[in-house]
Design an enzyme around this catalytic site. Structure first.
Site, short mmCIF file in Angstrom:
data_model
loop_
_atom_site.label_atom_id
_atom_site.label_comp_id
_atom_site.label_asym_id
_atom_site.label_seq_id
_atom_site.Cartn_x
_atom_site.Cartn_y
_atom_site.Cartn_z
CE LYS A 133 -3.42 -1.06 -0.44
NZ LYS A 133 -3.97 -1.71 -1.68
N GLY A 158 2.31 2.46 -3.06
CA GLY A 158 2.52 2.85 -4.45
C GLY A 158 3.11 1.75 -5.32
CB THR A 159 3.20 -1.95 -4.93
OG1 THR A 159 3.61 -1.88 -3.56
CG2 THR A 159 3.88 -3.11 -5.62
CB THR A 160 -0.38 -0.73 -8.54
OG1 THR A 160 -0.80 -1.82 -7.70
CG2 THR A 160 -0.99 -0.90 -9.92
CD1 TRP A 161 1.95 5.50 -11.00
CD2 TRP A 161 2.09 6.64 -9.10
NE1 TRP A 161 2.01 6.84 -11.34
CE2 TRP A 161 2.10 7.55 -10.19
CE3 TRP A 161 2.16 7.14 -7.80
CZ2 TRP A 161 2.19 8.93 -10.00
CZ3 TRP A 161 2.24 8.51 -7.62
CH2 TRP A 161 2.26 9.39 -8.70
CG HIS A 220 5.42 -6.12 -0.67
ND1 HIS A 220 5.40 -4.85 -1.20
CD2 HIS A 220 4.24 -6.70 -1.04
CE1 HIS A 220 4.26 -4.67 -1.86
NE2 HIS A 220 3.55 -5.77 -1.78
NE ARG A 266 0.33 6.50 -0.07
CZ ARG A 266 -0.84 5.94 -0.38
NH1 ARG A 266 -0.95 4.61 -0.38
NH2 ARG A 266 -1.89 6.69 -0.69
CB SER A 292 -3.71 2.75 1.80
OG SER A 292 -3.90 1.97 0.65
CE1 TYR A 334 1.52 6.50 -4.23
CE2 TYR A 334 0.95 8.64 -3.29
CZ TYR A 334 0.60 7.50 -4.00
OH TYR A 334 -0.68 7.39 -4.50
#
Length: 235
Positions: A37, A39-42, A99, A121, A129, A185
Site C-alpha cells: 500500500k 505505491g507498488t502498482t504505480w 515487499h 510513502r 490504505s 511517493y
C-alpha cells in the site's frame, strides 16, 4: 536489521526462505521494492513502461489489457507454482518486485550489482490504505483505526516495522547510489514527469532528445496515471 522470526507471519516466512534457497539474482535484474500500500502498482507501471518503451506503442500498450501486478511479478509471491519457475524462465533483463526488507533479500542481490528502486510513502497514508484494504479483502477482518494505529506503532505490519523497512533501503541508497534509488511517493505525485526522467536515467535507459521533444515522459505519466489505470476493464 529486521529479523524474520521476530516479526513475519509464518506463511510469509516460508515464502521468504524459499526465495533465499531458489532465487538466483542476475546482474541486470531490476528490483522494485515497496511496503504494501505504498505505491507498488504505480511504480510497477512506471518502470515497466519506461524500460519497454522501445517495444510497445502507447496506443497498443500491454498495460491497456494487463494489470501492472501481472507484468511485473513478485519475487516472494509466485504467480505460477511454488518454485518460482515463472521468474527463473523470464528473459534478461528481468523486472521484478518485492515487499521484503533489504536485509532479507538474498546476499547475491548486492554482490552481482542488481539495480533496486525503493518507493516509500507517508506512513499515515500507508496505514489508512492498508486498513481499508484488509477490512475489504480479508474475510472476517474488521479492524478499527485505533487498533490498527496501535499495532502500527508497535511495528506490526506484514513485512516488519515501517521505519526499519524504509531505513534499510535508505541507508543502502546512500552507500550504493549507483545501485539503489530511494524515491518518495509524494515527490512522484507532485512532479511525475521529473520522476519519469529520474527513473529512466537510473535504469540505464535515459530519455533521448527526440523523446523529450516529442513528449514521451508526459505520455508515460498519462498511461500510468491513477485515472487511466482505474478506468481500464482489466483493473
Amino acid at each position: 536489521t529486521i529479523q524474520e522470526e521476530d516479526v513475519l507471519p509464518p506463511r510469509l516466512l516460508e515464502r521468504i526462505l524459499l526465495v533465499k534457497q531458489a532465487f538466483v539474482p542476475r546482474a541486470d535484474d531490476i528490483i522494485l521494492a515497496t511496503q504494501p500500500k505504498c505505491g507498488t502498482t504505480w511504480l510497477k507501471a512506471l518502470a515497466f513502461t519506461i524500460t519497454n518503451r522501445s517495444r510497445y506503442g502507447f496506443s497498443d500498450h500491454p498495460l491497456l489489457t494487463r494489470h501492472p501486478q501481472h507484468v511485473v511479478p513478485f519475487i516472494e509471491i509466485p504467480v505460477a507454482g511454488p518454485n518460482h519457475t515463472d521468474i527463473h524462465t523470464l528473459p534478461s533483463p528481468r523486472l521484478l518486485a518485492t515487499h521484503m526488507p533489504m536485509s532479507l533479500l538474498p546476499p547475491d542481490t548486492r554482490s552481482v550489482g542488481c539495480r533496486v528502486v525503493y518507493l516509500c510513502r507517508d506512513p499515515k497514508d500507508a496505514l489508512v490504505s492498508r486498513l481499508h484494504f484488509e477490512n475489504k479483502v480479508l474475510q472476517g477482518t474488521n479492524l478499527s483505526m485505533d487498533s490498527a494505529f496501535s499495532m502500527f506503532c508497535q511495528g506490526f505490519s506484514p513485512y516488519g516495522p515501517f521505519w526499519d523497512h524504509c531505513l534499510e533501503y535508505w541507508r543502502e541508497s546512500v552507500a550504493r547510489p549507483d545501485n539503489v534509488l530511494f524515491l518518495k511517493y509524494e515527490e512522484i505525485k507532485s512532479d511525475p514527469v521529473h520522476a519519469v526522467r529520474k527513473l529512466a536515467k537510473f535504469l540505464g535507459v535515459p530519455l533521448t532528445k527526440d523523446e523529450e521533444s516529442s513528449g514521451v515522459a508526459q505520455e508515460v505519466v498519462r498511461l500510468c496515471s491513477f485515472e487511466m489505470l482505474t478506468s481500464l476493464q482489466v483493473n
